[in-house]
Enzyme design. Structure first.
Site, PDB file in Angstrom:
ATOM      1  N   ASP A  80       0.842  -1.201   0.000  1.00 17.83           N
ATOM      2  CA  ASP A  80       0.000   0.000   0.000  1.00 17.83           C
ATOM      3  C   ASP A  80       0.875   1.249   0.000  1.00 17.83           C
ATOM      4  OD1 ASP A  80       0.769  -0.567   2.752  1.00 17.83           O
ATOM      5  OD2 ASP A  80      -0.661   0.980   3.369  1.00 17.83           O
ATOM      6  N   GLU A 173       0.012  -1.159   5.622  1.00 18.14           N
ATOM      7  CA  GLU A 173       1.069  -0.762   6.564  1.00 18.14           C
ATOM      8  C   GLU A 173       0.996   0.726   6.874  1.00 18.14           C
ATOM      9  OE1 GLU A 173       5.071   0.811   7.745  1.00 18.14           O
ATOM     10  OE2 GLU A 173       3.848   1.289   5.994  1.00 18.14           O
TER      11      GLU A 173
END
Length: 408
Positions: A80, A173
């Site tokens: 991400d 994350e």
């Protein structure tokens, strides 16, 4: 160069996470990339390729050594990108042989060493930059590309000994949820490394202990013309409580190992107010003392204005991985030796933040953080040096070789 082609292809996927989402992953578009990556790992011939329903992707490069005692180690990166800046329609391009001057990203958008002196550390190198309208995504697609390319190199160079190597790529994350659903048991490693650090040589195995504090204040609203002795103004109490925090213990006044209280949000009216803090400290005892201090401040407000005027909810978020890494210092020694043999000068430093590795370490998987090469994360001036990515890949390869020789 295959490493760079791989990375630039990854940047074309918009994988921005969303901290306001309640789904896992937090955005569906992350799964689009995860599916692409899964197909790539299968195509490259890796074993045990599994993408679970929460977007966690696992795979294996099988051992080529007969030593049954060789440890199984792992490498982890997140796919991400930060909610702080758009990750859609990323247009990466290469500045060859950077000469230390201003870089024109697009019309009116300039990346200058006067503003970003980190650029000067990469004179003579080839830099991958954005067009100045999105982030690049080196955090952490550079890490993914380096891990995948390192595994392909080991696959094609059977003369380099290595044990079983597990790799994993996870969502979310950037919103602090990357390790929450990570299946440590399925991963099956003695230890692992997140490839999620910054510039060349960074090695991190200390991070903040972290907690959040949400303080609610209840006031009494009365017409201001008749308020004497009756009104309890929550606006003023919120300001009073905020003023109790030490002025020299905020993010803007601290560095290194110094902890802080950070007011991240305040919503107030006469009748009610709320303050949101994050609390950080590398030292566990000082961390606990900071939480006690927040409680003491709330108690003082209640003593002054009446019981129930203020209440606080404290939640621990993560802890300093150092206490889990120190008993297993061979995990660090191997990295230091790998960097030395690859001609990389180690920069061992504490993280003034958190990492998936911290949470994974407390789940029983010692997991320090190694550089991926990117600089100026989370914004349009992000860049990564091609030479830095090569060095990160080389360090990964060398770690795998050295780990195969380790016997506890």
């Amino acid at each position: 160069m295959e490493l760079i082609q791989r990375f630039i292809e990854y940047t074309k996927f918009d994988t921005q996470s969303d901290e306001d989402s309640s789904t896992v992953p937090s955005t569906d578009k992350q799964l689009v990339f995860a599916e692409y990556l899964k197909k790539e790992l299968v195509r490259e011939g890796f074993d045990d390729v599994v993408l679970d329903d929460k977007g966690y992707l696992y795979a294996t490069l099988k051992a080529n050594v007969k030593n049954s005692d060789a440890p199984t180690i792992g490498f982890i990166s997140h796919y991400d990108t930060s909610p702080d800046c758009s990750g859609a329609n990323v247009k990466a391009h290469i500045v060859n042989n950077y000469d230390g001057s201003d870089i024109l990203l697009s019309e009116g958008v300039i990346s200058s060493p006067k503003r970003f002196p980190e650029l000067l550390e990469h004179i003579g190198e080839d830099l991958i930059v954005t067009d100045g309208h999105t982030l690049l995504g080196a955090d952490d697609k550079a890490g993914i590309a380096e891990i995948v390319q390192a595994m392909c190199f080991l696959r094609d160079h059977n003369e380099i000994p290595h044990g079983n190597i597990r790799i994993a790529f996870n969502p979310d994350e950037e919103i602090g949820m990357g390790a929450k659903h990570f299946d440590v048991k399925r991963f099956g490693c003695q230890w692992a490394y997140t490839i999620d650090g910054g510039d060349v040589g960074e090695l991190e195995y200390e991070n903040f202990n972290a907690a959040s504090a949400k303080i609610e204040i209840r006031g009494v609203s009365v017409h201001p013309g008749y308020a004497k002795g009756k009104m309890i103004n929550a606006n003023n109490i919120a300001v009073e409580l905020a003023a109790m925090m030490p002025k020299d213990e905020t993010p803007e006044t601290t560095q290194g190992y110094e902890g802080f209280y950070h007011l991240i949000g305040m919503h107030t009216s006469t009748e009610a107010a709320s303050l949101s803090y994050i609390i950080r400290d590398h030292d566990r005892q000082r961390f606990e003392a900071r939480k006690r201090y927040i409680n003491e401040c709330v108690e003082k407000i209640n003593e002054k204005y009446g019981v129930g005027t203020a209440k606080v909810e404290l939640n621990d978020q993560y802890y300093n991985m150092k206490e889990k890494i120190e008993p297993e210092m061979h995990v660090i020694d191997i990295v230091l030796k790998a960097m030395q043999e690859c001609g990389v000068k180690p920069k061992v430093q504490p993280i003034r933040g958190g990492t998936d590795g911290a949470q994974l370490s407390f789940k029983g998987l010692p997991c320090p953080n190694i550089f991926a090469g990117g600089v100026n994360f989370h914004g349009p001036y992000e860049f990564v040096s091609i030479q830095s990515m090569q060095k990160a890949m080389n360090v990964i390869i060398k770690i795998c070789q050295l780990a195969s020789e380790y016997n506890k």
